[in-house]
Design a protein around this motif. Structure first.
Motif, PDB file in Angstrom:
ATOM      1  N   ARG A 220     100.710  24.279 109.597  1.00 55.03           N
ATOM      2  CA  ARG A 220     100.696  24.365 111.059  1.00 55.03           C
ATOM      3  C   ARG A 220     102.106  24.487 111.648  1.00 55.03           C
ATOM      4  NH1 ARG A 220      95.619  22.431 112.965  1.00 55.03           N
ATOM      5  NH2 ARG A 220      94.538  21.047 111.495  1.00 55.03           N
ATOM      6  N   TYR A 221     103.121  24.157 110.874  1.00 57.25           N
ATOM      7  CA  TYR A 221     104.501  24.071 111.366  1.00 57.25           C
ATOM      8  C   TYR A 221     105.090  25.473 111.500  1.00 57.25           C
ATOM      9  CZ  TYR A 221     109.266  21.935 111.463  1.00 57.25           C
ATOM     10  OH  TYR A 221     110.538  21.508 111.781  1.00 57.25           O
ATOM     11  N   ALA A 222     105.358  25.861 112.724  1.00 53.93           N
ATOM     12  CA  ALA A 222     105.930  27.189 112.988  1.00 53.93           C
ATOM     13  C   ALA A 222     107.349  27.277 112.444  1.00 53.93           C
ATOM     14  CB  ALA A 222     105.932  27.468 114.483  1.00 53.93           C
ATOM     15  N   TRP A 223     107.773  28.497 112.184  1.00 53.46           N
ATOM     16  CA  TRP A 223     109.183  28.762 111.933  1.00 53.46           C
ATOM     17  C   TRP A 223     109.852  29.058 113.264  1.00 53.46           C
ATOM     18  CZ3 TRP A 223     112.145  27.779 107.930  1.00 53.46           C
ATOM     19  CH2 TRP A 223     111.538  27.586 106.677  1.00 53.46           C
ATOM     20  N   GLY A 224     111.017  28.437 113.465  1.00 54.53           N
ATOM     21  CA  GLY A 224     111.834  28.814 114.595  1.00 54.53           C
ATOM     22  C   GLY A 224     112.719  29.990 114.213  1.00 54.53           C
ATOM     23  N   TYR A 225     113.283  30.620 115.222  1.00 48.90           N
ATOM     24  CA  TYR A 225     114.127  31.801 114.970  1.00 48.90           C
ATOM     25  C   TYR A 225     115.435  31.656 115.743  1.00 48.90           C
ATOM     26  CZ  TYR A 225     110.157  33.623 112.532  1.00 48.90           C
ATOM     27  OH  TYR A 225     109.138  33.765 111.616  1.00 48.90           O
ATOM     28  N   GLY A 226     116.543  31.764 115.002  1.00 48.14           N
ATOM     29  CA  GLY A 226     117.863  31.604 115.576  1.00 48.14           C
ATOM     30  C   GLY A 226     118.312  32.833 116.343  1.00 48.14           C
ATOM     31  N   GLY A 229     117.862  36.034 114.604  1.00 46.65           N
ATOM     32  CA  GLY A 229     116.504  36.316 114.150  1.00 46.65           C
ATOM     33  C   GLY A 229     116.142  35.692 112.825  1.00 46.65           C
ATOM     34  N   THR A 230     117.034  34.908 112.243  1.00 46.51           N
ATOM     35  CA  THR A 230     116.767  34.261 110.960  1.00 46.51           C
ATOM     36  C   THR A 230     115.814  33.088 111.144  1.00 46.51           C
ATOM     37  OG1 THR A 230     118.962  34.846 110.174  1.00 46.51           O
ATOM     38  CG2 THR A 230     117.817  33.073 108.999  1.00 46.51           C
ATOM     39  N   PRO A 231     114.801  32.943 110.273  1.00 49.97           N
ATOM     40  CA  PRO A 231     113.921  31.769 110.357  1.00 49.97           C
ATOM     41  C   PRO A 231     114.724  30.490 110.151  1.00 49.97           C
ATOM     42  CG  PRO A 231     112.967  33.448 108.930  1.00 49.97           C
ATOM     43  CD  PRO A 231     114.377  33.877 109.212  1.00 49.97           C
ATOM     44  N   ILE A 232     114.437  29.471 110.954  1.00 48.77           N
ATOM     45  CA  ILE A 232     115.250  28.259 110.927  1.00 48.77           C
ATOM     46  C   ILE A 232     114.407  27.082 111.372  1.00 48.77           C
ATOM     47  CG2 ILE A 232     116.076  28.583 113.295  1.00 48.77           C
ATOM     48  CD1 ILE A 232     118.794  27.526 112.414  1.00 48.77           C
ATOM     49  N   ARG A 233     114.744  25.912 110.851  1.00 46.24           N
ATOM     50  CA  ARG A 233     114.170  24.659 111.336  1.00 46.24           C
ATOM     51  C   ARG A 233     115.294  23.659 111.548  1.00 46.24           C
ATOM     52  NH1 ARG A 233     108.855  24.657 107.434  1.00 46.24           N
ATOM     53  NH2 ARG A 233     107.503  25.935 108.798  1.00 46.24           N
ATOM     54  N   VAL A 234     114.982  22.590 112.254  1.00 44.89           N
ATOM     55  CA  VAL A 234     116.013  21.635 112.647  1.00 44.89           C
ATOM     56  C   VAL A 234     116.633  20.962 111.425  1.00 44.89           C
ATOM     57  CG1 VAL A 234     114.409  19.681 112.909  1.00 44.89           C
ATOM     58  CG2 VAL A 234     116.512  19.763 114.281  1.00 44.89           C
ATOM     59  N   SER A 340     115.384  21.823 123.373  1.00 42.69           N
ATOM     60  CA  SER A 340     115.733  22.942 122.495  1.00 42.69           C
ATOM     61  C   SER A 340     116.229  22.416 121.157  1.00 42.69           C
ATOM     62  CB  SER A 340     116.841  23.814 123.093  1.00 42.69           C
ATOM     63  OG  SER A 340     116.469  24.371 124.334  1.00 42.69           O
ATOM     64  N   THR A 341     115.943  23.156 120.105  1.00 39.25           N
ATOM     65  CA  THR A 341     116.674  23.055 118.846  1.00 39.25           C
ATOM     66  C   THR A 341     117.220  24.454 118.574  1.00 39.25           C
ATOM     67  OG1 THR A 341     114.701  23.534 117.520  1.00 39.25           O
ATOM     68  CG2 THR A 341     115.176  21.203 117.973  1.00 39.25           C
ATOM     69  N   ASN A 342     117.862  24.655 117.445  1.00 41.34           N
ATOM     70  CA  ASN A 342     118.447  25.973 117.190  1.00 41.34           C
ATOM     71  C   ASN A 342     117.416  27.086 117.142  1.00 41.34           C
ATOM     72  OD1 ASN A 342     121.089  25.076 117.130  1.00 41.34           O
ATOM     73  ND2 ASN A 342     121.072  24.682 114.932  1.00 41.34           N
ATOM     74  N   GLY A 343     116.165  26.751 116.814  1.00 42.57           N
ATOM     75  CA  GLY A 343     115.152  27.790 116.703  1.00 42.57           C
ATOM     76  C   GLY A 343     113.968  27.660 117.628  1.00 42.57           C
ATOM     77  N   PHE A 344     113.964  26.653 118.507  1.00 40.92           N
ATOM     78  CA  PHE A 344     112.794  26.397 119.352  1.00 40.92           C
ATOM     79  C   PHE A 344     113.221  26.060 120.778  1.00 40.92           C
ATOM     80  CE2 PHE A 344     111.348  25.595 115.075  1.00 40.92           C
ATOM     81  CZ  PHE A 344     110.000  25.928 115.058  1.00 40.92           C
ATOM     82  N   GLY A 345     112.314  26.317 121.729  1.00 43.99           N
ATOM     83  CA  GLY A 345     112.533  25.937 123.119  1.00 43.99           C
ATOM     84  C   GLY A 345     111.268  25.353 123.713  1.00 43.99           C
ATOM     85  N   ALA A 346     111.419  24.384 124.607  1.00 40.77           N
ATOM     86  CA  ALA A 346     110.270  23.724 125.212  1.00 40.77           C
ATOM     87  C   ALA A 346     110.558  23.384 126.663  1.00 40.77           C
ATOM     88  CB  ALA A 346     109.920  22.452 124.434  1.00 40.77           C
ATOM     89  N   TYR A 347     109.489  23.237 127.435  1.00 33.66           N
ATOM     90  CA  TYR A 347     109.596  22.761 128.803  1.00 33.66           C
ATOM     91  C   TYR A 347     108.275  22.103 129.174  1.00 33.66           C
ATOM     92  CZ  TYR A 347     110.386  22.533 133.843  1.00 33.66           C
ATOM     93  OH  TYR A 347     110.543  22.095 135.129  1.00 33.66           O
TER      94      TYR A 347
END
Length: 387
Positions: A220-226, A229-234, A340-347
């Motif tokens: 279920r855990y998405a990949w974030g993108y820096g 465009g590289t896949p990244i997680r915290v 935010s993290t390097n690959g994700f954003g939230a509000y």
């Protein structure tokens, strides 16, 4: 009614609405507002995927766009796990408020009451309230790179000297909020991540929220993108769980929002904890700072909401005026938090008096002004709905 809504969704090319949420029967106007506000962001900022959840009068709907994983072409769903970044601070604040309700701590306590390694340092003159509202007197946005473990963290805090008296300025700070959460965990005699995952999240009715994503939830855990465009997680870091470490889904996050809109659904200790985070303590420019959440009088213009979430509020010290007494949640107030993290954003934003709220989770940290503008448009559509 449901047939009319489904027809509107199909004819207008709106985003996928997850089946369990269709029972809420979102109006075509709200669905169109979500579509118009969020779909353009996918292309404009090369965002792989977005989940948007809205709630009104106790009925929630999750809209999903795009992909959780570009390589495997996995679509975003209502239960996709996103890194929520600093929105995690609202959960940390809830744990502190929970500990306060249990009598384990007071917001007037110094952190050294629970973390004896800090006794004799400048933090003896700082309260938990100061830490939770970023008003300790100059703790920075991030730890220096050399602070890579607990021993280095304690040494850093022992050396730290304030640049302003506690309670006079707000400087947004992960170390400040992180220490706030660490002190609460120590006051409760437990590990922070374990307390969150075994007491707080279940107490809020959240089933897919974690500090440490278990193997059973890894799909279920998405990949974030820096930025490239590289896949990244915290990356792991000191006090990361407390400051920015929660992973959650749109379905869980809108449930969290609904707990704020109607805390009576919670058991008394958790109800008190949630209500405690809605108290305002400092006026800072266009907004009021509480524990985790930031507050604005509602209705609020887009310009004022943007100002309260602008870069100077995140990166520069701002004069803070303590509210005496603290502002209890009366009147019509919008609560919000960015993350935010390097690959994700939230509000996240909600208005208890109007029984409306919104969550946006994305696997790219696209610009804050775009997040605020999209949310403001959808909240306006929610507020315009007839009871």
């Amino acid at each position: 009614m449901r047939k009319r809504v489904l027809a509107a969704l199909v004819l207008s090319g709106l985003p996928h609405v997850t089946a369990p949420a269709l029972a809420a029967d979102p109006s075509a106007r709200v669905a169109a507002a979500v579509e118009q506000a969020y779909r353009p962001l996918l292309k404009a900022y090369d965002v792989p995927g977005i989940a948007v959840a809205v709630t009104r009068e106790g009925h929630s709907t999750v809209f999903t766009f795009g992909l959780a994983d570009r390589q495997r072409q996995r679509p975003v769903t209502r239960d996709t796990l996103f890194e929520i970044g600093s929105v995690s601070k609202t959960f940390t604040a809830t744990l502190v408020s929970y500990a306060q309700g249990l009598g384990r701590l007071s917001l007037d306590d110094a952190p050294s009451r629970f973390l004896p390694e800090l006794r004799g340092s400048a933090l003896d003159r700082v309260s938990l309230l100061d830490l939770g509202t970023y008003s300790a007197g100059g703790l920075p946005l991030q730890f220096p790179d050399a602070v890579a473990d607990e021993a280095a963290m304690i040494a850093y805090f022992r050396r730290w000297q304030p640049s302003a008296p506690p309670g006079t300025q707000r400087l947004y700070s992960n170390p400040s909020l992180g220490l706030f959460g660490a002190a609460a965990a120590a006051a409760m005699g437990g590990d922070f991540a374990e307390l969150m995952e075994t007491r707080l999240f279940p107490g809020l009715g959240l089933k897919h929220s974690f500090i440490r994503v278990p193997a059973s939830e890894s799909e279920r855990y998405a990949w974030g993108y820096g930025k490239d465009g590289t896949p990244i997680r915290v990356n792991p870091g000191v006090l990361d769980g407390e400051a920015y470490g929660v992973k959650s889904s749109a379905a869980d996050m809108i449930r969290f929002v609904e707990a704020h809109l109607d805390p009576t659904r919670l058991d008394p200790p958790m109800r008190q904890a949630v209500q405690g985070t809605q108290v305002g303590y400092f006026r800072v420019g266009a907004m009021v700072q509480g524990l985790g959440w930031e507050q604005f009088p509602y209705p609020v213009s887009l310009e004022r909401l943007q100002s309260g979430n602008a870069e100077p509020m995140r990166f520069e010290a701002q004069p803070a005026a303590r509210l005496d007494p603290p502002r209890t949640p009366t009147g019509v107030t919008l609560f919000d938090k960015t993350g935010s993290t390097n690959g994700f954003g939230a509000y996240v934003a909600f208005v208890p008096a109007k029984r409306i709220g919104l969550v946006m989770l994305a696997n790219r940290a696209f610009p804050m002004p775009a997040r605020i503008a999209a949310a403001h448009a959808v909240l306006e559509a929610l507020a315009a709905e007839e009871p």
